[in-house]
Design a protein around this motif. Structure first.
Motif, PDB file in Angstrom:
ATOM      1  N   UNK A   3      10.344  -1.549  -3.096  1.00 19.78           N
ATOM      2  CA  UNK A   3       9.563  -0.444  -3.654  1.00 19.78           C
ATOM      3  C   UNK A   3       8.281  -1.008  -4.264  1.00 19.78           C
ATOM      4  N   UNK A   4       7.418  -1.535  -3.416  1.00 18.77           N
ATOM      5  CA  UNK A   4       6.182  -2.134  -3.905  1.00 18.77           C
ATOM      6  C   UNK A   4       5.057  -1.852  -2.914  1.00 18.77           C
ATOM      7  N   UNK A   5       3.833  -1.921  -3.422  1.00 22.36           N
ATOM      8  CA  UNK A   5       2.670  -1.757  -2.562  1.00 22.36           C
ATOM      9  C   UNK A   5       2.277  -3.112  -1.993  1.00 22.36           C
ATOM     10  N   UNK A   6       1.653  -3.073  -0.820  1.00 26.75           N
ATOM     11  CA  UNK A   6       1.129  -4.268  -0.192  1.00 26.75           C
ATOM     12  C   UNK A   6      -0.396  -4.214  -0.263  1.00 26.75           C
ATOM     13  N   UNK A   7      -1.051  -5.355  -0.377  1.00 25.68           N
ATOM     14  CA  UNK A   7      -2.521  -5.360  -0.380  1.00 25.68           C
ATOM     15  C   UNK A   7      -3.052  -4.847   0.968  1.00 25.68           C
ATOM     16  N   UNK A   8      -3.971  -3.887   0.928  1.00 32.79           N
ATOM     17  CA  UNK A   8      -4.453  -3.273   2.169  1.00 32.79           C
ATOM     18  C   UNK A   8      -5.173  -4.283   3.062  1.00 32.79           C
ATOM     19  N   UNK A  40       5.524   1.411   0.393  1.00 36.01           N
ATOM     20  CA  UNK A  40       5.301   0.693   1.650  1.00 36.01           C
ATOM     21  C   UNK A  40       4.617   1.583   2.676  1.00 36.01           C
ATOM     22  N   UNK A  41       5.016   2.851   2.722  1.00 33.59           N
ATOM     23  CA  UNK A  41       4.418   3.786   3.679  1.00 33.59           C
ATOM     24  C   UNK A  41       2.944   4.020   3.336  1.00 33.59           C
ATOM     25  N   UNK A  42       2.666   4.216   2.052  1.00 30.58           N
ATOM     26  CA  UNK A  42       1.289   4.426   1.597  1.00 30.58           C
ATOM     27  C   UNK A  42       0.462   3.176   1.882  1.00 30.58           C
ATOM     28  N   UNK A  43       1.024   1.996   1.613  1.00 28.50           N
ATOM     29  CA  UNK A  43       0.324   0.738   1.880  1.00 28.50           C
ATOM     30  C   UNK A  43       0.048   0.554   3.363  1.00 28.50           C
ATOM     31  N   UNK A  44       1.017   0.909   4.197  1.00 26.48           N
ATOM     32  CA  UNK A  44       0.810   0.806   5.645  1.00 26.48           C
ATOM     33  C   UNK A  44      -0.369   1.672   6.061  1.00 26.48           C
ATOM     34  N   UNK A  45      -0.410   2.890   5.554  1.00 31.98           N
ATOM     35  CA  UNK A  45      -1.515   3.799   5.873  1.00 31.98           C
ATOM     36  C   UNK A  45      -2.852   3.230   5.417  1.00 31.98           C
ATOM     37  N   UNK A  46      -2.905   2.771   4.181  1.00 26.82           N
ATOM     38  CA  UNK A  46      -4.155   2.226   3.641  1.00 26.82           C
ATOM     39  C   UNK A  46      -4.615   0.999   4.428  1.00 26.82           C
ATOM     40  N   UNK A  47      -3.680   0.129   4.786  1.00 27.11           N
ATOM     41  CA  UNK A  47      -4.028  -1.080   5.527  1.00 27.11           C
ATOM     42  C   UNK A  47      -4.496  -0.779   6.940  1.00 27.11           C
ATOM     43  N   UNK A  48      -3.836   0.146   7.609  1.00 29.08           N
ATOM     44  CA  UNK A  48      -4.256   0.518   8.967  1.00 29.08           C
ATOM     45  C   UNK A  48      -5.619   1.189   8.927  1.00 29.08           C
ATOM     46  N   UNK A  49      -5.837   2.037   7.924  1.00 34.29           N
ATOM     47  CA  UNK A  49      -7.153   2.674   7.804  1.00 34.29           C
ATOM     48  C   UNK A  49      -8.251   1.635   7.547  1.00 34.29           C
TER      49      UNK A  49
END
Length: 132
Positions: A3-8, A40-49
């Motif tokens: 349950x953590x964010x990843x750097x975009x 993780x889902x939000x981070x995936x979105x931010x990183x792909x964007x």
């Protein structure tokens, strides 16, 4: 995971590396709400964007499709959501009246196939229709 964010920027680097290695031309990811708000889902979105912005206008660019999050009240309507779907479907949509197909796809990732995800596939809007 967890349950953590990843750097975009890290996610973007991974996405661009994968695209280059596999000659992929499109990416499907979550929208900015991440379907469930999972970090993780939000981070995936931010990183792909971010990866998409880096390649925008370049020959190495890719098509980006983001899974549209639906409101909580709509999320657990299962097959009933198909009846109420007409104004919610976008130009890019995947519709199936068969949640077993969703479970078959999920079974490719055995570590993710736990009881609550099986239940989710059967009663969730996303087990029947996804729009991008």
């Amino acid at each position: 995971d967890g349950w953590q964010k990843w750097p975009s920027n890290h996610v973007a680097d991974k996405v661009l590396s994968f695209l280059a290695t596999h000659s992929a031309s499109a990416v499907l990811t979550f929208d900015e709400l991440g379907v469930s708000g999972h970090p993780n889902h939000v981070s995936a979105s931010e990183g792909v964007q971010e990866a998409w912005r880096r390649t925008e206008g370049a020959d190495s660019g890719f098509e980006l499709f983001m899974l549209r999050s639906v409101p909580m009240y709509f999320k657990y309507l299962g097959p009933i959501s198909l009846l109420l779907q007409s104004e919610r479907l976008s130009e890019a949509a995947a519709v199936s009246g068969n949640p077993i197909a969703c479970l078959k796809a999920l079974s490719a990732h055995w570590s993710q196939l736990v009881w609550y995800r099986i239940l989710f596939a059967l009663v969730s809007h996303y087990g029947y229709a996804n729009s991008f």
